[in-house]
Design a protein around this motif. Structure first.
Motif, short mmCIF file in Angstrom:
data_model
loop_
_atom_site.label_atom_id
_atom_site.label_comp_id
_atom_site.label_asym_id
_atom_site.label_seq_id
_atom_site.Cartn_x
_atom_site.Cartn_y
_atom_site.Cartn_z
N ASN A 164 0.93 -1.32 -0.11
CA ASN A 164 0.10 -0.08 0.02
C ASN A 164 0.91 1.29 0.13
OD1 ASN A 164 -2.90 1.12 0.16
ND2 ASN A 164 -2.39 1.56 2.27
N ARG A 165 1.93 1.28 0.71
CA ARG A 165 2.87 2.30 0.75
C ARG A 165 3.54 2.67 -0.53
NH1 ARG A 165 4.37 5.73 4.78
NH2 ARG A 165 3.10 4.34 6.38
N VAL A 166 4.08 1.55 -1.02
CA VAL A 166 4.87 1.61 -2.28
C VAL A 166 4.05 2.03 -3.46
CG1 VAL A 166 6.12 0.43 -4.09
CG2 VAL A 166 6.71 -0.16 -1.71
N LEU A 195 -1.41 -8.19 -4.72
CA LEU A 195 0.00 -7.84 -4.43
C LEU A 195 0.79 -8.22 -3.39
CD1 LEU A 195 -0.57 -3.96 -6.16
CD2 LEU A 195 0.70 -6.01 -7.26
N ALA A 196 -0.09 -8.32 -2.12
CA ALA A 196 0.50 -8.50 -0.97
C ALA A 196 1.28 -10.08 -1.07
CB ALA A 196 -0.35 -8.19 0.10
N LYS A 197 0.17 -10.93 -1.58
CA LYS A 197 0.48 -12.38 -1.67
C LYS A 197 1.68 -12.55 -2.69
CE LYS A 197 -4.09 -14.00 -0.36
NZ LYS A 197 -5.32 -14.47 -0.82
N ASP A 198 1.79 -12.11 -3.70
CA ASP A 198 2.88 -12.05 -4.51
C ASP A 198 4.01 -11.61 -3.97
OD1 ASP A 198 3.45 -12.38 -7.73
OD2 ASP A 198 4.49 -10.49 -6.72
N PHE A 199 3.83 -10.54 -3.41
CA PHE A 199 5.13 -9.88 -2.63
C PHE A 199 5.78 -10.79 -1.60
CE2 PHE A 199 6.98 -7.12 0.77
CZ PHE A 199 8.08 -6.47 -0.15
N ILE A 210 7.76 -3.02 -7.55
CA ILE A 210 7.96 -1.75 -8.04
C ILE A 210 7.52 -1.95 -9.57
CG2 ILE A 210 9.35 0.32 -8.75
CD1 ILE A 210 10.40 0.09 -5.93
N ARG A 211 8.21 -3.01 -10.24
CA ARG A 211 8.07 -3.23 -11.77
C ARG A 211 6.64 -3.59 -12.09
NH1 ARG A 211 13.38 -5.68 -11.31
NH2 ARG A 211 12.12 -7.69 -11.13
N ILE A 212 5.98 -4.50 -11.06
CA ILE A 212 4.75 -4.88 -11.36
C ILE A 212 3.84 -3.88 -11.24
CG2 ILE A 212 2.73 -6.05 -10.20
CD1 ILE A 212 4.95 -8.46 -9.39
N ILE A 213 3.98 -2.95 -10.36
CA ILE A 213 2.86 -1.91 -10.24
C ILE A 213 3.04 -0.94 -11.36
CG2 ILE A 213 2.48 0.48 -8.73
CD1 ILE A 213 3.26 -1.15 -6.42
N LYS A 217 -2.18 -0.87 -15.76
CA LYS A 217 -3.08 -0.07 -16.87
C LYS A 217 -3.07 1.18 -15.66
CE LYS A 217 -5.03 -3.30 -19.80
NZ LYS A 217 -6.50 -3.74 -20.32
N VAL A 218 -3.56 1.17 -14.44
CA VAL A 218 -3.91 2.09 -13.62
C VAL A 218 -2.60 3.26 -13.40
CG1 VAL A 218 -4.29 2.83 -11.23
CG2 VAL A 218 -5.64 0.74 -12.27
N TYR A 219 -1.41 2.47 -13.47
CA TYR A 219 -0.26 3.54 -13.18
C TYR A 219 -0.01 4.00 -14.39
CZ TYR A 219 4.47 4.95 -12.24
OH TYR A 219 5.44 5.86 -12.10
N ARG A 220 -0.30 3.60 -15.70
CA ARG A 220 0.07 4.25 -17.01
C ARG A 220 -1.16 5.09 -17.33
NH1 ARG A 220 1.55 -0.29 -20.42
NH2 ARG A 220 0.48 -1.88 -19.11
#
Length: 395
Positions: A164-166, A195-199, A210-213, A217-220
């Protein structure tokens, strides 16, 4: 070095030593003021849960949760948080002391004691965690056990908090707000747990996160749209949210935009030293929002004053006679007024001016009576661009 995040946090919670040799112990030494010259277990418990678990349980310091806003316990058996939950966790920090050799575990010290609400006297409080006690390691010191529980792969509160912070650092606002008050149970944005489980499953790799986020599409998304953008659209991630840059980003942008060459770790040491004190002073004066960095979206009066009247912006936008800064070189070397305006926009906003902007500003330059006055106009334009919301926001 891409050290796994769980190792970094474990060091902060469990390390011993002098702050000069082992900087991670500053997580403890920063709480020493006002607690008889020793680390404060209550402040440490509150900071640990907020920073590393995204849980705001410090409200339990003085009383049980009577409003049903803080659920603890285990999955499938949630329960209201109690005053004992908080102080049993705080007991995990009771053995640490500041001595001549630095921060050290001293188990021989008095055990953690506290007088609970409604009781007549203090009593000894043992160390216990407020949920998923089965994740506490069986061996090690109390703080090592605490660190092992906080950073355990199956403690998803730990992974959720940093995801959530990243996300908030990259996108300007968290997936779940407030960033330090995530529910342990109940409804959360579906992407957060994914994302938390993947992390956790990939070794707490921050670079991978960071690469995943950054690939979502949301980030872009763009911050502009064909419709009038409202807070509701931003809250549903229909557009990229426009959010204030952090102090170090603002001053970094000013320094780079007004310099002739990129300033980084490969730059001349004297060049880096010359900017170091200016940057530090700006960050202090501009004001770091700290724990509220993702809440204040409009900026403060002090921040606006620093940008409009502060030393760094004033000096950096002043043309140097030796042409060793951007303002000086643009004033003396631009091939005409149009190129001067275009260059100013490119170095500050990394875009071309609109026709309206260009026409208005070129006209100001053409009205200058002499070269000195023209240089003053270029300084004013540069100052104005730094004070635009477009420069001060992430979009």
């Amino acid at each position: 070095k891409n050290r796994p995040y769980d190792q970094l946090v474990s060091d902060l919670i469990s390390n011993n030593g002098l702050w000069t040799d082992t900087p991670s112990v500053n997580f403890y030494t920063v709480t020493i003021d006002g607690n008889q010259g020793q680390p404060d277990p209550i402040r440490l418990a509150a900071r640990t849960t907020r920073a590393f678990l995204g849980l705001r349980i410090d409200c339990l310091q003085c009383h049980d949760d009577a409003l049903g806003t803080m659920e603890l316990g285990d999955p499938g058996q949630p329960r209201p948080g109690t005053q004992e939950d908080f102080h049993k966790l705080a007991a995990g920090f009771a053995s640490v002391r500041q001595v001549a050799a630095g921060l050290q575990d001293t188990p021989a010290q008095q055990p953690y004691r506290y007088k609970f609400l409604g009781e007549d006297q203090e009593r000894i409080v043992p160390f216990e965690v407020p949920f998923q006690a089965e994740l506490v390691p069986s061996a090690g010191s109390t703080r090592e056990k605490l660190a092992g529980w906080v950073t355990h792969r199956n403690n998803l509160a730990f992974s959720r908090a940093i995801v959530n912070r990243v996300w908030a650092i990259l996108a300007g606002k968290p997936l779940y707000d407030p960033i330090d008050d995530l529910p342990l149970f109940g409804n959360r944005p579906p992407g957060l747990d994914l994302l938390a489980k993947d992390f956790a499953e990939h070794g707490f790799d921050l670079r991978r996160l960071i690469r995943i986020i950054a690939q979502t599409k949301v980030y872009r998304l763009s911050s502009t749209a064909s419709f009038e953008v409202t807070e509701q659209q931003e809250s549903q991630w229909a557009v990229f949210p426009q959010t204030p840059l952090r102090p170090e980003q603002v001053v970094g942008g000013i320094v780079q935009a007004t310099s002739l060459k990129t300033i980084n770790r490969d730059s001349n040491v004297f060049q880096r030293l010359a900017t170091f004190s200016d940057i530090g002073d700006f960050i202090v004066r501009y004001g770091d929002a700290g724990e509220d960095e993702f809440r204040n979206r409009s900026g403060t009066i002090q921040q606006k004053n620093i940008m409009m009247n502060g030393k760094l912006v004033g000096e950096r936008t002043q043309a140097n006679d030796l042409m060793v800064n951007a303002a000086g070189q643009i004033a003396r070397m631009a091939e005409g007024d149009q190129q001067a305006i275009e260059t100013l926009f490119l170095v500050v906003l990394t875009r071309q001016p609109t026709p309206e902007e260009s026409d208005f500003l070129v006209n100001l330059l053409q009205e200058a009576a002499n070269e000195n006055q023209r240089t003053r106009v270029i300084e004013d334009i540069l100052w104005s661009l730094f004070n635009k919301l477009e420069f001060l926001r992430n979009h």
